[in-house]
Structure formats: C-alpha cells, structure tokens
Design a protein around this motif. Structure first.
Motif, short mmCIF file in Angstrom:
data_model
loop_
_atom_site.label_atom_id
_atom_site.label_comp_id
_atom_site.label_asym_id
_atom_site.label_seq_id
_atom_site.Cartn_x
_atom_site.Cartn_y
_atom_site.Cartn_z
N ILE A 104 42.71 -26.58 -19.16
CA ILE A 104 43.06 -25.36 -19.89
C ILE A 104 42.53 -25.45 -21.32
CG2 ILE A 104 45.00 -24.08 -20.91
CD1 ILE A 104 46.54 -24.62 -18.30
N LYS A 105 42.73 -26.61 -21.96
CA LYS A 105 42.22 -26.79 -23.33
C LYS A 105 40.71 -26.64 -23.37
CE LYS A 105 45.97 -29.72 -24.96
NZ LYS A 105 46.38 -31.06 -25.36
N LYS A 106 40.04 -27.23 -22.38
CA LYS A 106 38.58 -27.15 -22.33
C LYS A 106 38.14 -25.69 -22.13
CE LYS A 106 34.62 -29.32 -20.12
NZ LYS A 106 34.17 -30.27 -19.12
N SER A 139 38.61 -23.76 -25.24
CA SER A 139 37.53 -24.09 -26.17
C SER A 139 36.25 -23.34 -25.80
CB SER A 139 37.29 -25.60 -26.17
OG SER A 139 36.18 -25.93 -26.95
N ASN A 140 35.96 -23.28 -24.51
CA ASN A 140 34.77 -22.54 -24.04
C ASN A 140 34.91 -21.06 -24.37
OD1 ASN A 140 33.63 -24.85 -23.04
ND2 ASN A 140 34.19 -24.45 -20.90
N LEU A 159 32.46 -18.86 -26.68
CA LEU A 159 31.86 -17.61 -26.23
C LEU A 159 32.23 -16.45 -27.16
CD1 LEU A 159 32.33 -17.80 -22.36
CD2 LEU A 159 30.18 -17.91 -23.62
N TRP A 160 33.47 -16.41 -27.56
CA TRP A 160 33.95 -15.35 -28.45
C TRP A 160 33.23 -15.42 -29.80
CZ3 TRP A 160 36.08 -10.98 -27.57
CH2 TRP A 160 36.69 -10.26 -28.59
N ASP A 161 33.08 -16.65 -30.26
CA ASP A 161 32.35 -16.83 -31.52
C ASP A 161 30.90 -16.39 -31.37
OD1 ASP A 161 34.62 -17.79 -32.74
OD2 ASP A 161 34.07 -19.92 -32.57
#
Length: 154
Positions: A116-118, A121-122, A126-128
């Motif tokens: 979930i953390k990974k 982070s992904n 992507l959002w960034d």
C-alpha cells in the motif's frame, strides 16, 4: 495403699484361676468322662475355629472385592488420564497451528502495508507528473494549444 490393676490384668487373673480349678476337675474325672470332656472341648474349639475361619473367609472376600474395585478404578483413572493427555496434545497442536496462522496473517498484513505504501508512493509520483504537465505559459492564452497544437505554440 492398694495397687490398682487394670481391666486386662484382672481378666487374666480370673482366667488363670478358672483354668487351675478346671485342671483339678479334669484330674478327678473317670476315663470315660475325661474322653467326653475332651471331645466336648474339641467340638467347642472346632466350632470356634469354624466361625473364625468363616469370618476370615468373609473378610478375605471383602478384601478381594475391595482390591478388585481399586484395580477397576485405577484402570478407569488410567483411561481418563490417557484421554486427557490426548486432548492436551490436540489442544497444543491446535494452539501451535493457530500461532502459525497468526504469524502468517501478521506477515501478510505487513506485506500488504508495504505494498500500500509503495502504491501510494507511485500514485504521488504519477500525480506529481500530471501536475507538472499542466504548466501554464505566461503570455499564451489557455486553450491555444488545442487549436494550434503543442508544436506550434512558440
């Protein structure tokens, strides 16, 4: 002062005096009377011995029954003890299995949390990236890139 005697001493004294007088009586009897008296004494002794033998047989039978009951109860206790040991072993196995299962669930939960953390982070990356592509160039009105295309904006 008179010396007091206990009950058993008095009884022994009475028996010895009776036995002494009885012996003197036997000495005065004729041969036939003596034989009859001896036969009577032997008959009384036989009766006493038979009654004592009967009571001993009954007591022995009671002891055997008691021993048999104890053996049966001992066998029952052993059987119950074996059953309890079996139940304890089964309970220990179940406890061990449940502990193993808990460890598996805990490890799976940790792996899920890491995943979930990974993934978060992904998603952030992507959002960034999406936010970076949405840049606004000063001096160019919005929506022009749709009409002219991205290559022809400058």
């Amino acid at each position: 002062m008179k010396k007091l005697r206990n009950h058993s001493q008095l009884k022994q004294q009475e028996n010895s005096s009776k036995a002494g007088s009885y012996e003197t009586d036997l000495c005065t009897l004729t041969d036939l009377e003596f034989k009859r008296e001896i036969a009577k004494i032997l008959k009384d002794l036989r009766g006493d011995m038979n009654s004592k033998a009967d009571s001993l047989r009954k007591e022995l039978e009671n002891i055997r029954k008691s021993e048999e009951k104890q053996e049966n109860s001992f066998a029952e206790i052993q059987t119950e003890l074996k059953a309890i040991k079996t139940k304890m072993n089964n309970a220990e196995e179940l406890t061990s299995d449940w502990e193993d299962r808990i460890m598996e669930i805990t490890q799976s939960g940790q792996q899920t949390e890491n995943r979930i953390k990974k993934l978060e982070s992904n998603i952030r990356d992507l959002w960034d990236n999406i936010k970076r592509a949405n840049l606004r160039i000063i001096g160019i009105p919005e929506g022009v890139e749709k009409d002219k295309g991205m290559e022809n904006i400058f």
